[in-house]
Scaffold this active site. Sequence first.
Site, PDB file in Angstrom:
ATOM      1  CG  ASN A   8     -35.250 -77.677  15.867  1.00 58.17           C
ATOM      2  OD1 ASN A   8     -35.247 -78.269  14.786  1.00 58.17           O
ATOM      3  ND2 ASN A   8     -36.121 -76.731  16.165  1.00 58.17           N
ATOM      4  CD1 TRP A   9     -29.277 -80.548  14.182  1.00 60.30           C
ATOM      5  CD2 TRP A   9     -29.325 -82.193  12.648  1.00 60.30           C
ATOM      6  NE1 TRP A   9     -28.319 -81.489  14.528  1.00 60.30           N
ATOM      7  CE2 TRP A   9     -28.333 -82.502  13.612  1.00 60.30           C
ATOM      8  CE3 TRP A   9     -29.535 -83.078  11.596  1.00 60.30           C
ATOM      9  CZ2 TRP A   9     -27.559 -83.666  13.535  1.00 60.30           C
ATOM     10  CZ3 TRP A   9     -28.773 -84.222  11.512  1.00 60.30           C
ATOM     11  CH2 TRP A   9     -27.786 -84.518  12.468  1.00 60.30           C
ATOM     12  CE  LYS A  10     -34.587 -73.620  15.017  1.00 61.22           C
ATOM     13  NZ  LYS A  10     -34.640 -72.221  15.404  1.00 61.22           N
ATOM     14  CG  HIS A  94     -40.025 -74.541  17.054  1.00 58.34           C
ATOM     15  ND1 HIS A  94     -39.829 -73.337  16.417  1.00 58.34           N
ATOM     16  CD2 HIS A  94     -38.867 -74.834  17.684  1.00 58.34           C
ATOM     17  CE1 HIS A  94     -38.574 -72.928  16.644  1.00 58.34           C
ATOM     18  NE2 HIS A  94     -37.980 -73.823  17.412  1.00 58.34           N
ATOM     19  CD  GLU A  96     -37.735 -71.436  13.840  1.00 54.60           C
ATOM     20  OE1 GLU A  96     -37.568 -72.594  13.415  1.00 54.60           O
ATOM     21  OE2 GLU A  96     -36.818 -70.798  14.397  1.00 54.60           O
ATOM     22  CD  GLU A 166     -37.223 -73.538  21.438  1.00 54.53           C
ATOM     23  OE1 GLU A 166     -36.031 -73.817  21.318  1.00 54.53           O
ATOM     24  OE2 GLU A 166     -38.043 -73.627  20.518  1.00 54.53           O
ATOM     25  N   GLY A 172     -32.538 -67.585  17.473  1.00 51.13           N
ATOM     26  CA  GLY A 172     -31.771 -67.221  16.285  1.00 51.13           C
ATOM     27  C   GLY A 172     -31.357 -65.766  16.252  1.00 51.13           C
ATOM     28  CB  SER A 212     -29.379 -67.127  21.340  1.00 49.68           C
ATOM     29  OG  SER A 212     -30.033 -66.590  20.198  1.00 49.68           O
ATOM     30  N   GLY A 233     -30.804 -74.748  18.667  1.00 49.93           N
ATOM     31  CA  GLY A 233     -30.951 -74.614  17.219  1.00 49.93           C
ATOM     32  C   GLY A 233     -29.584 -74.491  16.563  1.00 49.93           C
ATOM     33  N   GLY A 234     -29.201 -73.264  16.244  1.00 48.73           N
ATOM     34  CA  GLY A 234     -27.970 -72.993  15.495  1.00 48.73           C
ATOM     35  C   GLY A 234     -26.741 -73.737  16.013  1.00 48.73           C
TER      36      GLY A 234
HETATM   37  P1  13P Z   1     -31.404 -71.052  18.272  1.00 39.97           P
HETATM   38  O1  13P Z   1     -30.605 -71.889  19.254  1.00 39.97           O
HETATM   39  O2  13P Z   1     -30.776 -71.021  16.899  1.00 39.97           O
HETATM   40  O3  13P Z   1     -31.722 -69.713  18.814  1.00 39.97           O
HETATM   41  O4  13P Z   1     -32.802 -71.812  18.063  1.00 39.97           O
HETATM   42  C1  13P Z   1     -33.513 -72.223  19.177  1.00 39.97           C
HETATM   43  C2  13P Z   1     -34.620 -73.077  18.700  1.00 39.97           C
HETATM   44  O5  13P Z   1     -35.532 -72.594  18.049  1.00 39.97           O
HETATM   45  C3  13P Z   1     -34.578 -74.504  19.004  1.00 39.97           C
HETATM   46  O6  13P Z   1     -35.786 -75.128  18.736  1.00 39.97           O
END
Ligand code: 13P
Length: 252
Positions: A8-10, A94, A96, A166, A172, A212, A233-234
């Site tokens: 997930n590149w956000k 998600h 977020e 998640e 994050g 993470s 994510g990251g």
């Molecule tokens: P991180 O891997 O950056 O913690 O993010 C997880 C995430 O929200 C994937 O959708």
Amino acid sequence: MRNIVAGNWKSNKSINEARERIAVMGAAMGSMPKDVRVMIAPPAPYLSELSGGERNGILIAAQQVSAFSDGAYTGEFTANMLVSCGVDFALVGHSERRADFGESDEIVAKKVRRCIDAGLGVVLCCGENLASRDNGSQESVIKAQLVSAFEGVSSEEMAGVVVAYEPIWAIGTGRTASAAQAAEMHSFIRSYLADRFDEDIAFRTSILYGGSCKPSNADEIFRSPDVDGGLIGGASLDTSDFQLIIKSDSSL
Ligand code: 13P
């Protein structure tokens, strides 16, 4: 095939960076484990181009989708539109989106229904916050999210659904759930699916871990039999790290 590693590149990367990374990932697909499906969720403006181009088996997902069908909803993009662009999945719910854009359980359920009706795959995200984890109510929080999201969903419709657990406190933050915490929640989610649908659906549904996850901990997290991969994510922003994580998720 149950194993999936999704990136997930956000809200990151320019179109040129996105093109370049999909090309690098596509070229590397031959050396990825054959029992793992790779999915990437780029920013929405790039979806049509990336899903229509050469992608060598990489699944393309939208990071969100409208709760409405086509019509007078300025700024929204619908499940039908995503399907017409060749997009395979949408992330729904998600944390977020829930926290920053007011997506309630009710809206999440509407989105799940829109995706299913349009023939778009769903990655249904669920997760508890730190307060719920600390007071031990994480299972009831997750159950409530699942009950709401799957209201009215039939067993047949579950074929297009992936669940991603998640924990919000691990997203994050660099603080990942321990392998034991992930294993415990994934097993809880699988038994919920067995109760709500049946054993076969529970067995077939991919349940991904997100929060993470990185090359140094992926191997341990993926070792649990109920963890079928990750939503990253990251660490998915770095193509080499992402490839290392994909390689961690192999039952071979
Ligand atoms: P991180 O891997 O950056 O913690 O993010 C997880 C995430 O929200 C994937 O959708």
